[in-house]
Design an enzyme around this catalytic site. Sequence first.
Site, PDB file in Angstrom:
ATOM      1  N   HIS A 190       0.876  -1.131  -0.330  1.00 45.03           N
ATOM      2  CA  HIS A 190       0.088   0.634  -0.492  1.00 45.03           C
ATOM      3  C   HIS A 190       0.675   0.946  -0.295  1.00 45.03           C
ATOM      4  O   HIS A 190       1.681   1.115   0.597  1.00 45.03           O
ATOM      5  CB  HIS A 190      -1.321   0.265   1.171  1.00 45.03           C
ATOM      6  CG  HIS A 190      -2.029   1.136   1.171  1.00 45.03           C
ATOM      7  ND1 HIS A 190      -2.207   1.844   1.807  1.00 45.03           N
ATOM      8  CD2 HIS A 190      -3.805   0.893   1.211  1.00 45.03           C
ATOM      9  CE1 HIS A 190      -2.611   3.030   1.405  1.00 45.03           C
ATOM     10  NE2 HIS A 190      -3.298   2.479   1.305  1.00 45.03           N
ATOM     11  N   ASP A 316     -11.282   2.254  -1.111  1.00 43.12           N
ATOM     12  CA  ASP A 316     -10.420   2.456  -0.037  1.00 43.12           C
ATOM     13  C   ASP A 316     -11.121   3.741   0.706  1.00 43.12           C
ATOM     14  O   ASP A 316     -10.531   4.834   1.133  1.00 43.12           O
ATOM     15  CB  ASP A 316      -9.929   3.786  -1.346  1.00 43.12           C
ATOM     16  CG  ASP A 316      -8.143   4.412  -1.464  1.00 43.12           C
ATOM     17  OD1 ASP A 316      -7.765   3.858   0.111  1.00 43.12           O
ATOM     18  OD2 ASP A 316      -7.596   4.880  -1.717  1.00 43.12           O
TER      19      ASP A 316
END
Length: 354
Positions: A190, A316
């Site tokens: 990430h 997200d």
Amino acid sequence: MEGDSAPAAGLEDRPYRRIATEEAWAPPELFAEYRRILDSGEADVGFASLMGYFLTSSHPQPRTVVERLTSLGPDRLAAMDATGIARQVIAMTAPGTQVLDPDTATAMARLANDRLAEAVRDHPDRYTGLASVGLEDAGTAVEELDRAVNQLGLRGLMVNSHVKGQYLDHPRFRPILEKVADLGVPLYLHPQTLPGPVVGPWQEAGLDGAIWGFAAETGLHLLRIITSGTLDRVPGLRVVVGHLGEGLPYFAHRIDHMHAKQVASGRYEAIRPLEQRPSEYLRTHVWLTTSGMPATLPILFAREVVGRDRVMYAMDYPYQYEAAEVAEQDALPIPDEEKAAFFQGIAEEVFGIG
């Protein structure tokens, strides 16, 4: 079950369960530690830019994000219900433990894993958790990852990109990658902010965050893992990366072409022959999620580049929480069985969701 908000118009039930696979969380203790670093005046410039905005701004947007990040209860479940999300795959938000000193990072990871595992136990049909570790001490990281997966039931490892400017292709991190592979769980790579020594030109233009800097930094990280031969040395490693691959699918042909030239010329010591072309690792070791990238054409393109069985849905949350984006992906022009895999089946397989 907590969280009973009706879904927004157009987000009624479908013949699949929507699993959102890159959803962020943070224990309040982590933010307290971040504030301590900010107050010390010794924070890395990239960290100060990112967390200084979220933790000190009076604007309602970052304040709302921080409030949502710390919730694993009714507020998160209500937000999921309102957008038709059946399950979240939840992990510690960027920059995670990776800006902390080694001892604090280890303690914070253990606290976070315990708390996230408790939330998963409380809501087993709604949450899947990914582990955190303190990455600077590989031995301790391996022990905590084993505990998180085998004792707590977490289903992967979240790494928020670079570790104080070092990347996972460095040999010091190999025991951690080997443990991830041995456990049969994925590594989720990430973004976080670019390292301080290189963030300046991005920051002065306002491009250091999610607008572009995150993608450039994490795309670099994934490409380093590929071109270093890490995936040849740890062949069982499975990597998940968000934002449709941080730009790499678009550059796949050029990367292959230039990599072959560099191997032939011997220009760089770091560039050596691989068992596959660089782009082929995207089809054999890497899965992409659509976090923050809901547009139809890029999704269809990424599916063609890496394989239709390697792109799965993500929202997200809470950084990009938009009901319209869920609806757009519900309307993807793909066969029903592929849409069910995109929203549900691939995530179940990759994260071991029963």
